[in-house]
Enzyme design. Sequence first.
Site, PDB file in Angstrom:
ATOM      1  N   GLU A   1     -17.658  12.089  22.862  1.00 47.53           N
ATOM      2  CA  GLU A   1     -16.358  12.653  22.478  1.00 47.53           C
ATOM      3  C   GLU A   1     -16.040  12.465  20.985  1.00 47.53           C
ATOM      4  O   GLU A   1     -15.129  13.115  20.476  1.00 47.53           O
ATOM      5  CB  GLU A   1     -15.245  11.980  23.292  1.00 47.53           C
TER       6      GLU A   1
ATOM      7  N   HIS B   1      -2.568   2.165   8.382  1.00 47.34           N
ATOM      8  CA  HIS B   1      -3.624   1.319   7.821  1.00 47.34           C
ATOM      9  C   HIS B   1      -3.806   0.090   8.705  1.00 47.34           C
ATOM     10  O   HIS B   1      -2.822  -0.582   9.033  1.00 47.34           O
ATOM     11  CB  HIS B   1      -3.248   0.897   6.399  1.00 47.34           C
TER      12      HIS B   1
ATOM     13  N   HIS C   1     -12.689  -3.952   4.022  1.00 48.58           N
ATOM     14  CA  HIS C   1     -11.232  -4.135   4.091  1.00 48.58           C
ATOM     15  C   HIS C   1     -10.621  -3.541   5.362  1.00 48.58           C
ATOM     16  O   HIS C   1     -10.017  -4.269   6.153  1.00 48.58           O
ATOM     17  CB  HIS C   1     -10.584  -3.523   2.830  1.00 48.58           C
TER      18      HIS C   1
ATOM     19  N   GLU D   1       0.824  -1.219   0.000  1.00 50.71           N
ATOM     20  CA  GLU D   1       0.000   0.000   0.000  1.00 50.71           C
ATOM     21  C   GLU D   1       0.860   1.273   0.000  1.00 50.71           C
ATOM     22  O   GLU D   1       0.363   2.359   0.311  1.00 50.71           O
ATOM     23  CB  GLU D   1      -0.962   0.018   1.207  1.00 50.71           C
TER      24      GLU D   1
ATOM     25  N   HIS E   1      -6.845  -3.220  10.065  1.00 55.42           N
ATOM     26  CA  HIS E   1      -8.022  -4.033   9.744  1.00 55.42           C
ATOM     27  C   HIS E   1      -8.864  -4.262  11.011  1.00 55.42           C
ATOM     28  O   HIS E   1      -8.976  -5.393  11.469  1.00 55.42           O
ATOM     29  CB  HIS E   1      -7.595  -5.396   9.183  1.00 55.42           C
TER      30      HIS E   1
HETATM   31  O1  2HA Z   1      -0.335  -5.117   4.068  1.00 58.49           O
HETATM   32  O2  2HA Z   1      -3.273  -4.689   4.651  1.00 58.49           O
HETATM   33  O3  2HA Z   1      -4.056  -3.764   2.322  1.00 58.49           O
HETATM   34  C1  2HA Z   1      -1.443  -5.895   3.814  1.00 58.49           C
HETATM   35  C2  2HA Z   1      -2.635  -5.066   3.680  1.00 58.49           C
HETATM   36  C3  2HA Z   1      -3.019  -4.664   2.330  1.00 58.49           C
HETATM   37 ZN    ZN Z   2      -5.202  -3.929   4.241  1.00 63.07          ZN
END
Ligand code: 2HA
Ligand code: ZN
Length: 274
Positions: free
Chosen positions: A171, A141, A212, A117, A143
């Site tokens: 908040e 990033h 995602h 990414e 998940h």
């Molecule tokens: O690095 O999360 O979006 C693996 C991921 C790809």
């Molecule tokens: Zn990801």
Amino acid sequence: MTKVTDLPFVQSFIEVCEEGYRKGWHERNGGNLSYRMTAEEVASVQAELNEEQSWQPIGTEVPKLGGEYFLVTGSGKYMRNVKKDPENNICIAKLDEPGENFKVVWGLKSGGRPTSEFPTHLMNHEIKKELTQGKFRVIYHAHPANVIALTFVLPLEDKAFTHEIWEMATENPVIIPRGIGVVPWMVPGGREIAVATSKLMHQYDVAIWAHHGVFCSGADFDETFALMETLEKGAEICVKVHSMEGKRQTIPEQGFIDLARDFKIDLNQDFLNL
Ligand code: 2HA
Ligand code: ZN
């Protein structure tokens, strides 16, 4: 000589990887983190950098980041392993002057490249660097399960997500006043999703990728991690509320206006139902 891994910005980076893993946000190689280094930080590691590797295409152009250095997680690497073996799981990548190519100058000792990414990270950095006069340095990033779950239930619209998360804790509008952007489902890892995400980063510090995960941006590691944590907690409450047959009462619209007045926040009025 100070080891790269002992420097405060590297330690803070490693801490986020570790904390995020403990939160359950980084199964396998899920998620990635990048940090735009200061000139002083680059100078402090200069003696440790290896310029021998060849330039490789980023896959997009980020001219306003030409010549900058990033600390970033490696592609296919596990957040779970960063703390015990940083030199094999993270790297410092340097960009060329046009901002079209990168090279790894430290880390990923057994080979590898920055996160898949990287195009989204860099395009977000470029926008945020410009909009915040260089203040924002972190893109993260993850998940987180509850946010992802909500992308199967809520409309995939900025207003719907923002209002719902604002309602879930008093908040939340204070912490996320501009709101949350939503990217519809797209193939990850390339320029197209990077362009879609960076467009949202013009308006917001948080972008959700449907089915995602999430991208957050901030000035430092604490602030950026806190944003992810706040959003995911809001989403967790939302999942619980939905599991208990839904809302029977909530914060009134006028309540948000009063909150914005008293907390002196620039609440995004477009997301209120006035
Ligand atoms: O690095 O999360 O979006 C693996 C991921 C790809
Ligand atoms: Zn990801």
